[in-house]
Design a protein around this motif. Structure first.
Motif, short mmCIF file in Angstrom:
data_model
loop_
_atom_site.label_atom_id
_atom_site.label_comp_id
_atom_site.label_asym_id
_atom_site.label_seq_id
_atom_site.Cartn_x
_atom_site.Cartn_y
_atom_site.Cartn_z
N SER A 134 70.52 -17.00 73.74
CA SER A 134 71.49 -15.93 73.90
C SER A 134 72.90 -16.50 73.79
CB SER A 134 71.29 -15.26 75.25
OG SER A 134 72.22 -14.25 75.42
N LYS A 135 73.75 -15.86 73.04
CA LYS A 135 75.14 -16.31 72.89
C LYS A 135 75.97 -15.83 74.06
CE LYS A 135 75.25 -16.33 67.87
NZ LYS A 135 75.88 -15.75 66.68
N ASP A 136 76.79 -16.73 74.59
CA ASP A 136 77.71 -16.35 75.65
C ASP A 136 79.08 -16.17 75.00
OD1 ASP A 136 79.27 -15.92 77.85
OD2 ASP A 136 78.85 -17.85 78.79
N ASN A 137 79.46 -14.93 74.74
CA ASN A 137 80.72 -14.65 74.08
C ASN A 137 81.94 -15.01 74.93
OD1 ASN A 137 80.22 -13.35 71.40
ND2 ASN A 137 78.89 -12.11 72.67
N ARG A 138 81.73 -15.25 76.21
CA ARG A 138 82.85 -15.61 77.08
C ARG A 138 83.20 -17.09 76.96
NH1 ARG A 138 79.95 -13.63 82.25
NH2 ARG A 138 78.39 -14.71 81.05
N ASP A 139 82.36 -17.89 76.34
CA ASP A 139 82.60 -19.33 76.18
C ASP A 139 83.70 -19.54 75.15
OD1 ASP A 139 82.57 -22.05 75.91
OD2 ASP A 139 80.53 -22.18 75.12
N THR A 140 84.92 -19.76 75.61
CA THR A 140 86.08 -19.85 74.72
C THR A 140 86.02 -21.04 73.78
OG1 THR A 140 87.38 -21.05 76.36
CG2 THR A 140 87.56 -18.63 76.35
N GLU A 141 85.26 -22.06 74.12
CA GLU A 141 85.15 -23.22 73.24
C GLU A 141 84.38 -22.91 71.96
OE1 GLU A 141 86.80 -26.14 73.59
OE2 GLU A 141 87.74 -25.02 75.22
N GLN A 142 83.62 -21.84 71.95
CA GLN A 142 82.85 -21.45 70.77
C GLN A 142 83.53 -20.35 69.95
OE1 GLN A 142 80.10 -23.12 69.82
NE2 GLN A 142 80.62 -24.44 71.53
N TRP A 143 84.73 -19.96 70.35
CA TRP A 143 85.44 -18.94 69.62
C TRP A 143 85.87 -19.49 68.26
CZ3 TRP A 143 89.17 -16.48 73.74
CH2 TRP A 143 88.43 -15.65 74.58
#
Length: 161
Positions: A134-143
């Motif tokens: 599951s992708k965690d859209n809150r993880d700013t490092e993956q933006w």
């Protein structure tokens, strides 16, 4: 969102229609006439000012009681719109050589799989429950705004991506 999408479609259509009469720059970008380029840059600027491509803003548009499917589709729609707009910006330049930098404002992760996006409604819940990982859209490092920096070197004049 529908208005933004309509403007984007008009710009894509303008590029396709003008394709045979358009010149390219060294980065193989279409050189748009001033009027079309101004429309493209205005669309990008309006989206930036509205904070459209910032994940917390995408979520805040919905009440906490909104159905998960509605929120997911809305967020995915904005992500896909943002990437389509970015791709169009990457394809085009102003006749004088100006370009629009768009990747620094993509403060969200890549969209979820096309399999989920294209699934019929009854398959949607099953596919989202089975999605691994599951992708965690809150993880700013993956933006996109953070990861795109690895593909860009300001000291290189030629645009590789």
């Amino acid at each position: 969102m529908a208005t933004y999408q309509g403007i984007l479609l008009q710009l894509i259509f303008a590029v396709l229609v003008a394709k045979k009469d358009t010149t390219f720059d060294l980065s193989l970008r279409f050189q748009l006439p001033a009027q079309e380029y101004e429309l493209l840059s205005s669309l990008v600027e309006t989206c930036r000012l509205a904070g459209l491509f910032y994940y917390p803003n995408m979520i805040s548009r919905h009440h906490s009681s909104a159905p998960l499917a509605l929120v997911w589709v809305s967020v995915e729609e904005i992500k896909r719109f943002g990437l389509a707009l970015y791709k169009l910006c990457r394809l085009c330049s102003r006749s004088g050589g100006d370009t629009i930098d768009g990747n620094g404002n993509m403060e969200f992760r890549m969209p979820d799989s096309d399999e989920i996006w294209n699934a019929p409604e009854d398959e949607f819940i099953r596919l989202t429950a089975l999605q691994q990982p599951s992708k965690d859209n809150r993880d700013t490092e993956q933006w996109i705004s953070k990861t795109s920096g690895q593909l860009y070197d300001g000291r290189v004049g030629f645009d590789w991506i």
